[in-house]
Motif scaffolding. Sequence first.
Motif, PDB file in Angstrom:
ATOM      1  N   ARG A 152      45.892  29.037  -5.487  1.00 48.77           N
ATOM      2  CA  ARG A 152      45.934  28.471  -4.249  1.00 48.77           C
ATOM      3  C   ARG A 152      46.058  29.562  -3.115  1.00 48.77           C
ATOM      4  NH1 ARG A 152      48.067  24.062  -3.214  1.00 48.77           N
ATOM      5  NH2 ARG A 152      48.768  23.492  -5.181  1.00 48.77           N
ATOM      6  N   THR A 153      45.936  30.829  -3.467  1.00 51.42           N
ATOM      7  CA  THR A 153      45.870  32.214  -2.650  1.00 51.42           C
ATOM      8  C   THR A 153      44.654  32.751  -2.205  1.00 51.42           C
ATOM      9  OG1 THR A 153      48.338  32.360  -3.185  1.00 51.42           O
ATOM     10  CG2 THR A 153      47.317  34.335  -2.303  1.00 51.42           C
ATOM     11  N   ILE A 154      44.285  32.796  -1.029  1.00 51.11           N
ATOM     12  CA  ILE A 154      43.123  33.616  -0.843  1.00 51.11           C
ATOM     13  C   ILE A 154      43.640  34.877  -0.208  1.00 51.11           C
ATOM     14  CG2 ILE A 154      40.970  33.729   0.336  1.00 51.11           C
ATOM     15  CD1 ILE A 154      41.196  30.747   0.319  1.00 51.11           C
ATOM     16  N   THR A 155      43.377  36.184  -0.674  1.00 44.20           N
ATOM     17  CA  THR A 155      43.909  37.268  -0.116  1.00 44.20           C
ATOM     18  C   THR A 155      42.731  38.252   0.534  1.00 44.20           C
ATOM     19  OG1 THR A 155      45.561  37.825  -1.811  1.00 44.20           O
ATOM     20  CG2 THR A 155      44.884  39.805  -0.676  1.00 44.20           C
ATOM     21  N   VAL A 156      42.968  38.704   1.671  1.00 40.78           N
ATOM     22  CA  VAL A 156      42.010  39.327   2.801  1.00 40.78           C
ATOM     23  C   VAL A 156      42.613  40.777   2.845  1.00 40.78           C
ATOM     24  CG1 VAL A 156      40.580  39.316   4.566  1.00 40.78           C
ATOM     25  CG2 VAL A 156      41.176  37.135   3.556  1.00 40.78           C
ATOM     26  N   GLY A 157      41.795  41.765   2.611  1.00 39.41           N
ATOM     27  CA  GLY A 157      42.333  43.007   2.633  1.00 39.41           C
ATOM     28  C   GLY A 157      41.175  44.069   3.365  1.00 39.41           C
ATOM     29  N   SER A 158      41.585  45.167   3.738  1.00 34.59           N
ATOM     30  CA  SER A 158      40.467  46.014   4.278  1.00 34.59           C
ATOM     31  C   SER A 158      41.045  47.505   4.086  1.00 34.59           C
ATOM     32  CB  SER A 158      40.135  45.918   5.758  1.00 34.59           C
ATOM     33  OG  SER A 158      41.293  46.121   6.426  1.00 34.59           O
ATOM     34  N   VAL A 159      40.193  48.390   4.453  1.00 39.79           N
ATOM     35  CA  VAL A 159      40.389  49.930   4.391  1.00 39.79           C
ATOM     36  C   VAL A 159      40.905  50.378   5.755  1.00 39.79           C
ATOM     37  CG1 VAL A 159      39.032  50.515   2.402  1.00 39.79           C
ATOM     38  CG2 VAL A 159      38.295  50.508   4.790  1.00 39.79           C
ATOM     39  N   SER A 160      40.974  49.544   6.647  1.00 39.20           N
ATOM     40  CA  SER A 160      41.133  50.064   7.824  1.00 39.20           C
ATOM     41  C   SER A 160      42.500  50.558   8.123  1.00 39.20           C
ATOM     42  CB  SER A 160      40.846  48.711   8.769  1.00 39.20           C
ATOM     43  OG  SER A 160      39.763  48.258   9.103  1.00 39.20           O
ATOM     44  N   LYS A 161      43.683  49.968   7.838  1.00 38.89           N
ATOM     45  CA  LYS A 161      44.836  50.333   8.066  1.00 38.89           C
ATOM     46  C   LYS A 161      45.423  51.208   7.040  1.00 38.89           C
ATOM     47  CE  LYS A 161      45.025  47.654  11.566  1.00 38.89           C
ATOM     48  NZ  LYS A 161      43.842  46.904  11.394  1.00 38.89           N
ATOM     49  N   GLU A 162      45.638  51.025   5.789  1.00 38.45           N
ATOM     50  CA  GLU A 162      46.489  51.701   4.849  1.00 38.45           C
ATOM     51  C   GLU A 162      45.496  53.065   4.638  1.00 38.45           C
ATOM     52  OE1 GLU A 162      46.852  49.858   1.021  1.00 38.45           O
ATOM     53  OE2 GLU A 162      48.096  48.164   2.177  1.00 38.45           O
ATOM     54  N   TYR A 163      44.081  52.995   4.539  1.00 34.76           N
ATOM     55  CA  TYR A 163      43.289  54.152   4.062  1.00 34.76           C
ATOM     56  C   TYR A 163      42.776  55.013   5.564  1.00 34.76           C
ATOM     57  CZ  TYR A 163      43.356  51.883  -0.333  1.00 34.76           C
ATOM     58  OH  TYR A 163      43.732  51.276  -1.439  1.00 34.76           O
ATOM     59  N   ARG A 164      43.421  54.493   6.635  1.00 35.23           N
ATOM     60  CA  ARG A 164      42.978  54.908   7.740  1.00 35.23           C
ATOM     61  C   ARG A 164      41.403  54.991   8.251  1.00 35.23           C
ATOM     62  NH1 ARG A 164      45.521  56.819   3.953  1.00 35.23           N
ATOM     63  NH2 ARG A 164      44.512  59.005   4.107  1.00 35.23           N
ATOM     64  N   MET A 165      40.733  53.801   7.796  1.00 34.74           N
ATOM     65  CA  MET A 165      39.242  53.960   7.868  1.00 34.74           C
ATOM     66  C   MET A 165      38.653  52.731   9.066  1.00 34.74           C
ATOM     67  SD  MET A 165      38.565  54.551   3.794  1.00 34.74           S
ATOM     68  CE  MET A 165      36.587  54.525   3.845  1.00 34.74           C
ATOM     69  N   ILE A 166      39.289  52.715  10.004  1.00 30.48           N
ATOM     70  CA  ILE A 166      39.113  51.698  10.940  1.00 30.48           C
ATOM     71  C   ILE A 166      37.434  51.606  11.229  1.00 30.48           C
ATOM     72  CG2 ILE A 166      39.401  51.002  13.452  1.00 30.48           C
ATOM     73  CD1 ILE A 166      42.016  52.779  13.126  1.00 30.48           C
ATOM     74  N   GLY A 167      36.695  52.582  11.403  1.00 34.89           N
ATOM     75  CA  GLY A 167      35.377  52.538  11.620  1.00 34.89           C
ATOM     76  C   GLY A 167      34.301  52.130  10.727  1.00 34.89           C
ATOM     77  N   TRP A 168      34.843  52.051   9.346  1.00 37.41           N
ATOM     78  CA  TRP A 168      34.100  51.680   8.461  1.00 37.41           C
ATOM     79  C   TRP A 168      33.552  50.108   8.283  1.00 37.41           C
ATOM     80  CZ3 TRP A 168      36.309  56.497   8.505  1.00 37.41           C
ATOM     81  CH2 TRP A 168      35.585  57.354   7.674  1.00 37.41           C
ATOM     82  N   ARG A 169      34.659  49.335   9.012  1.00 37.89           N
ATOM     83  CA  ARG A 169      34.463  48.061   8.864  1.00 37.89           C
ATOM     84  C   ARG A 169      34.156  47.334   7.410  1.00 37.89           C
ATOM     85  NH1 ARG A 169      37.590  47.628  11.286  1.00 37.89           N
ATOM     86  NH2 ARG A 169      37.067  45.289  11.718  1.00 37.89           N
ATOM     87  N   GLN A 177      53.119  40.557  -3.732  1.00 37.26           N
ATOM     88  CA  GLN A 177      51.677  40.088  -3.668  1.00 37.26           C
ATOM     89  C   GLN A 177      51.958  38.523  -3.618  1.00 37.26           C
ATOM     90  OE1 GLN A 177      48.763  38.147  -3.290  1.00 37.26           O
ATOM     91  NE2 GLN A 177      48.004  40.435  -2.949  1.00 37.26           N
ATOM     92  N   PRO A 178      51.702  37.667  -2.898  1.00 38.89           N
ATOM     93  CA  PRO A 178      51.913  36.446  -3.050  1.00 38.89           C
ATOM     94  C   PRO A 178      51.186  35.667  -4.250  1.00 38.89           C
ATOM     95  CG  PRO A 178      50.914  36.480  -0.970  1.00 38.89           C
ATOM     96  CD  PRO A 178      51.121  37.812  -1.643  1.00 38.89           C
ATOM     97  N   ALA A 179      49.950  36.239  -4.607  1.00 34.20           N
ATOM     98  CA  ALA A 179      49.038  35.398  -5.566  1.00 34.20           C
ATOM     99  C   ALA A 179      49.937  35.626  -6.900  1.00 34.20           C
ATOM    100  CB  ALA A 179      47.722  36.238  -5.651  1.00 34.20           C
ATOM    101  N   GLY A 180      50.861  36.438  -6.870  1.00 33.33           N
ATOM    102  CA  GLY A 180      51.371  36.754  -8.278  1.00 33.33           C
ATOM    103  C   GLY A 180      52.665  35.756  -8.439  1.00 33.33           C
ATOM    104  N   LEU A 181      53.095  35.093  -7.518  1.00 34.91           N
ATOM    105  CA  LEU A 181      53.989  34.186  -7.580  1.00 34.91           C
ATOM    106  C   LEU A 181      53.688  33.029  -8.232  1.00 34.91           C
ATOM    107  CD1 LEU A 181      55.318  34.160  -3.771  1.00 34.91           C
ATOM    108  CD2 LEU A 181      56.364  35.478  -5.885  1.00 34.91           C
ATOM    109  N   PRO A 182      54.788  32.181  -8.960  1.00 35.06           N
ATOM    110  CA  PRO A 182      54.513  30.978  -9.826  1.00 35.06           C
ATOM    111  C   PRO A 182      53.603  29.956  -9.228  1.00 35.06           C
ATOM    112  CG  PRO A 182      56.790  31.571  -9.938  1.00 35.06           C
ATOM    113  CD  PRO A 182      56.169  32.458  -8.769  1.00 35.06           C
ATOM    114  N   GLU A 183      52.447  29.776  -9.632  1.00 35.79           N
ATOM    115  CA  GLU A 183      51.436  28.650  -9.649  1.00 35.79           C
ATOM    116  C   GLU A 183      50.839  28.848  -8.134  1.00 35.79           C
ATOM    117  OE1 GLU A 183      52.986  24.497  -9.770  1.00 35.79           O
ATOM    118  OE2 GLU A 183      54.787  25.357 -10.759  1.00 35.79           O
ATOM    119  N   MET A 184      50.782  30.144  -7.718  1.00 33.23           N
ATOM    120  CA  MET A 184      50.148  30.463  -6.335  1.00 33.23           C
ATOM    121  C   MET A 184      48.743  31.325  -6.621  1.00 33.23           C
ATOM    122  SD  MET A 184      51.773  29.465  -4.176  1.00 33.23           S
ATOM    123  CE  MET A 184      51.207  30.274  -2.688  1.00 33.23           C
ATOM    124  N   ARG A 185      48.339  31.775  -7.802  1.00 33.97           N
ATOM    125  CA  ARG A 185      47.050  32.379  -7.858  1.00 33.97           C
ATOM    126  C   ARG A 185      46.017  31.428  -7.320  1.00 33.97           C
ATOM    127  NH1 ARG A 185      42.347  32.836 -10.399  1.00 33.97           N
ATOM    128  NH2 ARG A 185      41.465  34.791 -10.769  1.00 33.97           N
TER     129      ARG A 185
END
Length: 385
Positions: A227-244, A217-225
């Motif tokens: 300047r990092t904006i993390t965007v995630g979703s449930v679509s892929k890992e959780y197989r929930m494409i239609g939930w949006r 997770q790049p936000a955990g690298l030195p001085e990166m929290r």
Amino acid sequence: MTVSRLSDIPGIGVDKIGDTADALRNRDILRLENLDTDIRPPAGALAATHAAIDDDDANSYLPFTGQAALREAVAARMHRSFGVTYDPQTECIISAGGLAGIFNTLLSILEPGDEVVLTDPTYAGLINRVRLAGGVPKFVRLVPGARGWRLDLDSLAAAIGSRTRALLVMSPSMPSGFVANAEEWAAIAAHCRRADAWLVYDAAMERIVFDGHPVIQPAGLPEMRERTITVGSVSKEYRMIGWRVGWIVGPAPIMADVRLTSLSNVVCQVGIGMPGATAALTSNDDGVAAAVAEWQARRDRLLAELHDLPVVRPSGGWSLLIDTEQLGLSPDEASRLLLAKADVAATPMKGWGPQAGRYLRFVYANEPVARLADIRERVRAAWGL
């Protein structure tokens, strides 16, 4: 007349191939063109979604930043998995899918003409959203090799300039399956710090990694929290494409701007989808490990069957690329022949980066191993190879 903001934005190709395959109504077609998956979502997510249909609180615009329980679940996941702490009230916003989160973030950080660095190949939808937000894409080469893709660090350095406002990185990356290693993340982080640029991290597939690769997770690298904006979703890992349902986490000052953009754009998320997303993130058995094992098995079958063709090994994600130009076929013609002669739907990568146009993509997330067993014979029938 087409408005100027659309003049440099091609389609993504997937829609055309998918529509053509749908129209044939042929169940023998291998659906390797679209990022769907046949692996079921977590049972708890299904149950929570069913319950939400009868819950009046889920049938609401409020709260505009997303249900508190889901924001808390996202923040808890970031802390539990990566040791990075976020305030769910001021540093987390729920979005209507991951790509809406990416777009709202870009709209919040870019001035017209600002440059955004992306890998090549990368998802055409990311490139197009940079352009829609007024940004200028700058590309860094991914280099194919016997063990997969690597980031060209010289190309990365050359892409950074005085107008660089952000680096938009997806890992695992779609469509290539590139997974950034520690050295590559360190280089990305160093350039962000040196250029005073944002890192927009598309984490849609971050845990879908194979062969023992670590999740970084790049936000955990030195001085990166900060300047990092993390965007995630449930679509892929959780197989929930239609939930949006997706999420954006980042430092509070910029998240205030992302909140304003979100209110001005999609306004709110899918109300009945958020309880299911919360259940997925808080489940003791989210099924991710089992799903990743299955997707790796499907990748391995494709690699074994197509070992004599110029296929680039993915280290994660849902898809792999084959360099059809090496075979004397344009990806468009290779795709046409596969569907016409072999009942295989696959998408050419035109518009997915400057060097991507020589590749055809095979998605393995939606077809079980048994259905992939004759892929080499199908390719031979289509291409005569």
